[in-house]
Design a protein around this motif. Sequence first.
Motif, PDB file in Angstrom:
ATOM      1  N   PHE A  68       0.844  -1.184   0.000  1.00  0.00           N
ATOM      2  CA  PHE A  68       0.000   0.000   0.000  1.00  0.00           C
ATOM      3  C   PHE A  68       0.883   1.239   0.000  1.00  0.00           C
ATOM      4  O   PHE A  68       1.892   1.270   0.694  1.00  0.00           O
ATOM      5  CB  PHE A  68      -0.881  -0.032   1.262  1.00  0.00           C
ATOM      6  N   PRO A  69       0.607   2.255  -0.813  1.00  0.00           N
ATOM      7  CA  PRO A  69      -0.582   2.477  -1.652  1.00  0.00           C
ATOM      8  C   PRO A  69      -0.431   1.983  -3.090  1.00  0.00           C
ATOM      9  O   PRO A  69      -1.110   2.497  -3.973  1.00  0.00           O
ATOM     10  CB  PRO A  69      -0.733   3.992  -1.604  1.00  0.00           C
ATOM     11  N   GLN A 292      -6.025   5.185  -1.803  1.00  0.00           N
ATOM     12  CA  GLN A 292      -6.446   6.099  -0.741  1.00  0.00           C
ATOM     13  C   GLN A 292      -7.970   6.215  -0.683  1.00  0.00           C
ATOM     14  O   GLN A 292      -8.557   6.313   0.402  1.00  0.00           O
ATOM     15  CB  GLN A 292      -5.829   7.483  -0.971  1.00  0.00           C
ATOM     16  N   LYS A 295      -9.435   3.003   0.793  1.00  0.00           N
ATOM     17  CA  LYS A 295      -9.083   2.935   2.213  1.00  0.00           C
ATOM     18  C   LYS A 295     -10.120   3.644   3.078  1.00  0.00           C
ATOM     19  O   LYS A 295     -10.369   3.242   4.228  1.00  0.00           O
ATOM     20  CB  LYS A 295      -7.703   3.565   2.420  1.00  0.00           C
ATOM     21  N   CYS A 305      -7.494  -2.579  -1.905  1.00  0.00           N
ATOM     22  CA  CYS A 305      -7.216  -1.221  -2.370  1.00  0.00           C
ATOM     23  C   CYS A 305      -6.437  -1.206  -3.679  1.00  0.00           C
ATOM     24  O   CYS A 305      -6.141  -0.121  -4.209  1.00  0.00           O
ATOM     25  CB  CYS A 305      -6.428  -0.455  -1.304  1.00  0.00           C
TER      26      CYS A 305
END
Length: 626
Positions: A68-69, A292, A295, A305
């Motif tokens: 992540f991300p 994001q 999330k 994600c």
Amino acid sequence: MAKDKKLFSEFTAPSRQEWIDKIIVDLKGADFDKKMVWRTNEGFNVQPFYRREDLEGNKATDSLPGEFPFIRGNKRDNNVWYVRQNIEVCEDDGNTDATSAVKAANSKALDILMKGVDSLGFHFAGKLVSRETVETLLKDIEPTCVELNFTTCQGKCAELAKILVAYFKDHGYDLKKCEGSINFDPIRKILKAGKDTSEKIAQAPALIEALKELPAYRCVNINSVALVNAGAYIYQELGYALAWGNEYLQQMTDAGIAADEAASRIKFNMGIGGNYFMEIAKFRAARMLWAQIVKQYNPECDSSCMMHICATTTTYNQTMFDSYVNLLRSQTETMSAALANVESIVVTPFDKPYETPNDFSERLARNQQLLLKEEAHFNKIVDVAGGSYYVEHLTQAIAEQAWKLFLDVEANGGFLAQTLAGTVQDTINETNKTRHANAAKRKEFILGTNQFPNFTEKSEGKRPAARCCHCCSDEASTISHLEGSRMASEFEELRLATEAAKKQPVAFMLTIGNLAMRQARAQFSCNFLAAAGYKVIDNLGFATVEEGVEAAMKANADIVVLCSSDDEYAEYAIPAFKALGGRAIYIVAGAPACMEDLKAAGIENFIHVRSNQLETLRQFNKMLNI
């Protein structure tokens, strides 16, 4: 040398300002920002060089691939992507029945699977959705080894999903190993056709329920490639794609679907434009921003994600004339997507602007990807652009601009509301107009069309191909729709009109005076005029303007272009004009200081770098009765 001793440690590293001061010296005092800094369409400045300090505070560079991300990609140990080819399953003008069309599609699929393709995209009308169609279409195809993607009418997607699950079960395939997608995207039809299909979004839960036994199948799609093919700038595609995806994600979670399940069913079908480094950055920024967004829905697992992307090379910058240049365009576009670690790529065949792609063009399109895999080994390295000061800066800058657009859409009701109001379509259409205007003025180059055209090429019967889409309704449009036409289309229309004339216009370069200037201006003028399909005749130079005019008349010139230096135009321009005596269109190449004096003498036509090439050529055609 001691291991702890750094190379060049005895030298003091120059500061950014010292580098800039050195560049200004080389520029001989010219303005640094005007000469060296590029202002992008996305609204930020690109510097001529970058340094380590440009990445200070950029936390995204701290993550690893697969983390992540996901800016550095979804995979940790390789960059393998699917080589996808789409197949149109269609009845050909009533001469081919539905059964024969489906059999032909299956035959083609089996053939290309033996030639390097490992992802298939089947496009067919809703009336063909049946168990019989699926049986015939997938005959001898192994769904656990090939990614299968289906596009059909939105109202038939859930039915197709049930048929596929039943088919895979009946044939004993491991459902967990079957990968693919069903292209359910009602908003796309609003954008492209201007028809309100928003009520179909409510079918998403039923579609997801139908696919619950196929965990690797994605069914809610964001087709932002449509924006790219309509002329969207990079930040517009990304910003709108994020809002588009968030719209579906919000509606699915509101309908009671868990965030992890909803996010895992979303697939992004994005376009690839011709701006090489910025496209790499776009896909990296896309993954970061989407992660994001997801999330915020509090998924249980970060893997939810991940943004899964199928990237398609654009048709917007493709051309009908000098069409093999399309191969160069699509090759760099494919490289951008591959280096940016997308999941699958579709290369648009070079001949699509003027015909249904044939076996030759489709073979080249496949091989463009295979070369990157098998010869360049792009599939071996994850995030090859990671750590590049330039690419990391572009990634952050594009992300910031796209995020501003995303927030603006959300603040104004969300993507669906903005689409139903026609705001998104109107914005992209306005961008398209701007880009066409820039191409007309050669502020945006189209190689082989408005810049360096093939002087001798003829269309040989080629005509722009009609655009089509799979629609299951004939109701009238009530909303603005995307009106994107290829950027070269107006130049092609102009050139086809010239070809249809009784006589091909001849443009004769009357070169005289300063050798360097006359050659430069003759080359410029030849490129400028050949874009309309005129026959251009360059010359080594003439001793007098009378000699040049006489040669032009012997060549049956319809246009005579005086090519010399600005200083010498005061001497040559008016005598040449008088010697020609109105027997041909007279043009002065350049914008000399004495232009007003020349206009006062009756000279009306000037071509130079600030000319609107398209409008100027249209005017010449009108003067030539074309």
